[in-house]
Motif scaffolding. Structure first.
Motif, mmCIF file in Angstrom:
data_model
loop_
_atom_site.group_PDB
_atom_site.id
_atom_site.type_symbol
_atom_site.label_atom_id
_atom_site.label_comp_id
_atom_site.label_asym_id
_atom_site.label_seq_id
_atom_site.Cartn_x
_atom_site.Cartn_y
_atom_site.Cartn_z
ATOM 1 N N ALA A 218 -51.579 33.558 46.509
ATOM 2 C CA ALA A 218 -52.315 34.426 47.423
ATOM 3 C C ALA A 218 -53.641 34.878 46.814
ATOM 4 O O ALA A 218 -53.689 35.269 45.651
ATOM 5 C CB ALA A 218 -51.465 35.649 47.764
ATOM 6 N N ALA A 219 -54.702 34.839 47.617
ATOM 7 C CA ALA A 219 -56.026 35.272 47.153
ATOM 8 C C ALA A 219 -56.740 36.053 48.247
ATOM 9 O O ALA A 219 -56.689 35.686 49.415
ATOM 10 C CB ALA A 219 -56.864 34.059 46.749
ATOM 11 N N GLY A 220 -57.383 37.135 47.836
ATOM 12 C CA GLY A 220 -58.164 37.917 48.796
ATOM 13 C C GLY A 220 -57.819 39.388 48.756
ATOM 14 O O GLY A 220 -56.809 39.810 49.301
ATOM 15 N N GLY A 221 -58.628 40.167 48.068
ATOM 16 C CA GLY A 221 -58.436 41.620 48.050
ATOM 17 C C GLY A 221 -57.351 42.122 47.121
ATOM 18 O O GLY A 221 -56.998 43.298 47.164
ATOM 19 N N ILE A 222 -56.817 41.257 46.264
ATOM 20 C CA ILE A 222 -55.754 41.694 45.340
ATOM 21 C C ILE A 222 -56.398 42.216 44.064
ATOM 22 O O ILE A 222 -57.165 41.509 43.417
ATOM 23 C CB ILE A 222 -54.780 40.542 45.030
ATOM 24 N N MET A 223 -56.068 43.457 43.722
ATOM 25 C CA MET A 223 -56.736 44.100 42.587
ATOM 26 C C MET A 223 -55.767 44.618 41.531
ATOM 27 O O MET A 223 -56.172 44.896 40.415
ATOM 28 C CB MET A 223 -57.595 45.277 43.081
ATOM 29 N N GLU A 224 -54.476 44.790 41.908
ATOM 30 C CA GLU A 224 -53.541 45.359 40.941
ATOM 31 C C GLU A 224 -52.104 44.968 41.281
ATOM 32 O O GLU A 224 -51.874 44.067 42.097
ATOM 33 C CB GLU A 224 -53.703 46.895 40.827
ATOM 34 N N GLY A 225 -51.143 45.644 40.639
ATOM 35 C CA GLY A 225 -49.742 45.278 40.763
ATOM 36 C C GLY A 225 -49.188 45.368 42.168
ATOM 37 O O GLY A 225 -48.321 44.576 42.556
ATOM 38 N N ARG A 226 -49.669 46.321 42.949
ATOM 39 C CA ARG A 226 -49.180 46.440 44.327
ATOM 40 C C ARG A 226 -49.514 45.199 45.142
ATOM 41 O O ARG A 226 -48.699 44.706 45.925
ATOM 42 C CB ARG A 226 -49.787 47.681 45.003
ATOM 43 N N GLY A 227 -50.741 44.669 44.950
ATOM 44 C CA GLY A 227 -51.141 43.458 45.670
ATOM 45 C C GLY A 227 -50.312 42.256 45.254
ATOM 46 O O GLY A 227 -49.951 41.419 46.080
ATOM 47 N N LEU A 228 -50.006 42.187 43.956
ATOM 48 C CA LEU A 228 -49.142 41.110 43.448
ATOM 49 C C LEU A 228 -47.773 41.191 44.102
ATOM 50 O O LEU A 228 -47.257 40.193 44.628
ATOM 51 C CB LEU A 228 -49.020 41.203 41.921
ATOM 52 N N MET A 229 -47.180 42.366 44.093
ATOM 53 C CA MET A 229 -45.825 42.513 44.643
ATOM 54 C C MET A 229 -45.790 42.309 46.157
ATOM 55 O O MET A 229 -44.849 41.724 46.692
ATOM 56 C CB MET A 229 -45.267 43.895 44.281
ATOM 57 N N ALA A 230 -46.828 42.765 46.862
ATOM 58 C CA ALA A 230 -46.894 42.556 48.315
ATOM 59 C C ALA A 230 -46.952 41.057 48.617
ATOM 60 O O ALA A 230 -46.278 40.558 49.519
ATOM 61 C CB ALA A 230 -48.116 43.261 48.898
ATOM 62 N N SER A 231 -47.738 40.336 47.827
ATOM 63 C CA SER A 231 -47.877 38.890 48.027
ATOM 64 C C SER A 231 -46.562 38.170 47.766
ATOM 65 O O SER A 231 -46.153 37.285 48.523
ATOM 66 C CB SER A 231 -48.971 38.335 47.105
ATOM 67 N N LEU A 232 -45.882 38.560 46.670
ATOM 68 C CA LEU A 232 -44.594 37.937 46.330
ATOM 69 C C LEU A 232 -43.548 38.223 47.409
ATOM 70 O O LEU A 232 -42.763 37.342 47.760
ATOM 71 C CB LEU A 232 -44.093 38.445 44.969
ATOM 72 N N SER A 233 -43.590 39.430 47.951
ATOM 73 C CA SER A 233 -42.578 39.791 48.958
ATOM 74 C C SER A 233 -42.762 39.003 50.253
ATOM 75 O O SER A 233 -41.825 38.816 51.015
ATOM 76 C CB SER A 233 -42.616 41.298 49.257
ATOM 77 N N LEU A 234 -43.971 38.506 50.484
ATOM 78 C CA LEU A 234 -44.247 37.725 51.695
ATOM 79 C C LEU A 234 -44.054 36.225 51.486
ATOM 80 O O LEU A 234 -44.261 35.434 52.404
ATOM 81 C CB LEU A 234 -45.679 38.003 52.181
ATOM 82 N N GLY A 235 -43.670 35.847 50.249
ATOM 83 C CA GLY A 235 -43.358 34.439 50.002
ATOM 84 C C GLY A 235 -44.307 33.697 49.085
ATOM 85 O O GLY A 235 -44.057 32.538 48.743
#
Length: 358
Positions: A218-235
């Protein structure tokens, strides 16, 4: 079977530093990311084969870990003399402001030259045994893909829509980087128009994951751990981050560019094609505003990119951000001035609090 992306990339953490072309991805930036457990990427889009070979050698001396090279896939472009003359006349107003000589003749980029450079870059990637090669703006030919795979090079493609992601998988590429509309810098769309490619990342991830059988980054607007985890949770199986690394101390971005990001407000990034002829996200400034009315008539990439080069360079040299391309993602306000190691550690620490495990 869907392979685990950290195993494929041979890294500790599923974090890829986005390959920002134009001097941002210094040897220090790339190697610090790789040494911290992520994937450092050389943004080689504008490099000659010799420049690329030199930087790969430098990187290999400073890290034993996985790193990669990103290349622009050259596309045929069609521009009229009228478009070039019109755009150049418009740019002369900025040249006068910057006390630059007005341009009378233009060296127009040649597709064959660009494609030959691309093939030379591919040869360098193979000869220097680069472990990972990613592509933006399209899919290489079957011959190029087969040639790289014969040398066990892991391949990544950039998609902005489900249709593009499916095409990347069909071409035999190993990993898809899905680029949401929030991403800074150039849009990676190649099959569909800019309007069709402006899908937000949190919608794009599950759409792509449900339609392909290879790992998604996933790429686009990810800046920290929350973005990483949100991306992982969506697959998604990992993330690619640009703006967060751009403001790091090791980044080669101009200090004016870094400061503009560090002082940006939430609503300041816009999509423009005025700098390069290709749609890209950056911080609004005088150049973008002035060119807005005519930007649909500007020559295609890479012609407009060549036309604006002197303006962008002089603006940076004179300490003026008014006419610079200040590429940044929509979460630019979360950027910090810090070392790569500090950024990587904070991402992982925050992600672990949210349940991340390696």
């Amino acid at each position: 079977m869907l392979h685990n992306v950290t195993d494929l990339l041979k890294v500790k953490y599923p974090i890829i530093q986005a390959p920002m072309a134009g001097g941002v991805t210094t040897t220090r930036l790339v190697t610090e990311v790789s040494n911290a457990g992520g994937v450092g990427m050389i943004g080689a889009g504008y490099m000659s084969a010799d420049q690329l070979r030199k930087q790969i050698g430098e990187v290999q001396q400073l890290t034993q870990h996985a790193f990669g090279v990103n290349l622009f896939v050259p596309n045929e472009f069609h521009v009229t003399e009228e478009e070039i003359v019109s755009a150049n006349e418009e740019l002369n107003q900025f040249r006068r402001t910057l006390q630059l000589p007005e341009k009378k003749t233009i060296d127009k980029p040649n597709f064959n030259d660009l494609y030959n450079t691309f093939l030379e870059q591919i040869d360098v990637v193979i000869k220097e045994k680069v472990p990972i090669c990613s592509f933006t703006f399209g899919i290489p030919t079957t011959e190029v893909i087969d040639h790289l795979k014969q040398h066990d090079i892991l391949l990544m493609g950039t998609a902005t829509t489900v249709k593009e992601a499916i095409a990347i998988e069909k071409a035999g590429i190993d990993i898809i980087v899905v680029q949401g509309s929030e991403a800074g810098g150039h849009r990676g769309n190649f099959l569909q128009s800019n309007d069709e490619s402006m899908v937000g990342l949190m919608s794009l991830i599950p759409q792509v994951v449900d339609n392909v059988g290879i790992p998604v980054i996933a790429a686009g607007g990810i800046m920290e751990g929350r973005g990483l985890m949100a991306s992982l949770s969506l697959g998604a199986q990992g993330v690619q981050m640009g703006t967060a690394f751009l403001t790091c101390l090791e980044s080669g971005a101009n200090e004016l560019h870094k400061d503009a990001i560090l002082n940006a407000e939430e609503d300041q990034t816009v999509i423009t094609r005025s700098f390069s002829g290709k749609w890209a996200r950056g911080i609004q400034n005088e150049f973008i505003s002035s060119m807005r009315a005519n930007e649909h008539q500007l020559p295609a990439f890479p012609v407009q990119n060549s036309l604006t080069k002197d303006v962008r360079k002089a603006s940076a040299n004179q300490g003026k951000t008014d006419f610079m391309s200040l590429w940044a993602g929509q979460n630019a306000t979360m950027a910090k001035r810090q070392t790569v190691r500090m950024l990587m550690e904070s991402i992982i620490m925050e992600a672990k609090k949210l349940g991340f495990s390696t």
